[in-house]
Design an enzyme around this catalytic site. Structure first.
Site, PDB file in Angstrom:
ATOM      1  N   ASP A 139       0.095   5.087   0.989  1.00 46.10           N
ATOM      2  CA  ASP A 139       0.002   6.000   2.128  1.00 46.10           C
ATOM      3  C   ASP A 139      -0.013   5.222   3.441  1.00 46.10           C
ATOM      4  O   ASP A 139      -0.869   4.364   3.663  1.00 46.10           O
ATOM      5  CB  ASP A 139      -1.283   6.823   2.030  1.00 46.10           C
ATOM      6  CG  ASP A 139      -1.353   7.637   0.752  1.00 46.10           C
ATOM      7  OD1 ASP A 139      -0.941   8.811   0.770  1.00 46.10           O
ATOM      8  OD2 ASP A 139      -1.806   7.090  -0.273  1.00 46.10           O
ATOM      9  N   ASP A 169      -1.687  -0.872   5.866  1.00 45.04           N
ATOM     10  CA  ASP A 169      -1.914  -0.377   7.231  1.00 45.04           C
ATOM     11  C   ASP A 169      -3.391  -0.200   7.561  1.00 45.04           C
ATOM     12  O   ASP A 169      -3.712   0.392   8.594  1.00 45.04           O
ATOM     13  CB  ASP A 169      -1.176   0.948   7.442  1.00 45.04           C
ATOM     14  CG  ASP A 169      -1.795   2.102   6.666  1.00 45.04           C
ATOM     15  OD1 ASP A 169      -2.214   1.884   5.505  1.00 45.04           O
ATOM     16  OD2 ASP A 169      -1.875   3.218   7.209  1.00 45.04           O
ATOM     17  N   ASP A 220       0.867  -1.164   0.000  1.00 46.65           N
ATOM     18  CA  ASP A 220       0.000   0.000   0.000  1.00 46.65           C
ATOM     19  C   ASP A 220       0.913   1.226   0.000  1.00 46.65           C
ATOM     20  O   ASP A 220       2.097   1.119   0.352  1.00 46.65           O
ATOM     21  CB  ASP A 220      -0.887  -0.040   1.247  1.00 46.65           C
ATOM     22  CG  ASP A 220      -1.720   1.208   1.399  1.00 46.65           C
ATOM     23  OD1 ASP A 220      -2.370   1.618   0.422  1.00 46.65           O
ATOM     24  OD2 ASP A 220      -1.716   1.781   2.511  1.00 46.65           O
TER      25      ASP A 220
END
Length: 221
Positions: free
Chosen positions: A13, A170, A11
């Site tokens: 960001d 996250d 991922d």
């Protein structure tokens, strides 16, 4: 995960890049232009993985179907696009992981919900565009995460079965997307988790609190 992965997918960001400072600046620019008080960075950071909708919900408290949402969303994206990589950096320890991948000829790529017109210039500004083996942005497929389509597209671009790749994210939507794609997934707990997030309940293969901890997943026991 019983075997070392044949590829590593991130991922963007909150996992590969610490983009929150530049996202926070863009959001506060819009807020202050509207006459409001700038929000503290500590309040914005946990929302940075949730895109423009999450940031605007934090600042203004309205959902995406409200009348004001789209105009403010465009202003936010324009402000962010104008200063994409002022403070954005790889998370500490991440360059060590990428360097290991480069030395080991282990392909790595990016699967993000950030749209391509923001993702690609950001990667270019940080000289990551040529290093990534694939980049699947939020508009690269008809569906975005938590749908599995982006992860399946990344695996296909690498010529690998999803089970041969390891995804790192996250957010809970990252884990849901990986499960749906049949791809092992690790949670980056150093990312943009909110106080009420419970990554232990998401069903990931594991969690890392530092990017360098990924190296243990990439080398034989």
């Amino acid at each position: 995960m019983n075997e070392c992965p044949r590829a590593l997918l991130f991922d963007l960001d909150g996992t590969l890049l610490d983009t929150a400072p530049d996202l926070a600046r863009a959001l506060n620019r819009v807020v202050t232009e509207d006459g409001g008080e700038a929000l503290p960075y500590a309040a914005i950071r946990p929302c940075a993985s949730h895109g423009s909708a999450g940031l605007l919900r934090l600042a203004y408290g309205y959902p995406p179907d409200s009348a004001e949402f789209e105009s403010r969303r465009q202003r936010l994206l324009d402000a962010y696009r104008a200063a994409l990589a002022v403070e954005t950096r790889l998370f500490p320890g991440m360059e060590q992981v990428l360097a290991h991948c480069d030395r080991a000829a282990l392909p790595w790529g990016i699967v993000t919900n950030k749209p391509g017109y923001l993702t690609l210039p950001l990667l270019a500004a940080l000289a990551l565009d040529r290093r990534a083996a694939c980049v699947i942005a939020g508009d690269s497929t008809p569906h975005s995460k938590p749908h599995p389509a982006p992860l399946l597209a990344a695996a296909a671009a690498l010529g690998l079965a999803p089970a041969m790749c390891l995804y790192v994210g996250d957010a809970e939507c990252d884990v849901r997307a990986a499960h749906a794609a049949g791809m092992p997934v690790v949670v980056a707990t150093y990312g943009y988790l909110a106080a009420d997030d419970d990554p232990a309940s998401w069903g990931a293969c594991g969690a890392i609190d530092d990017p360098a901890a990924l190296l243990a997943w990439l080398t034989p026991a």
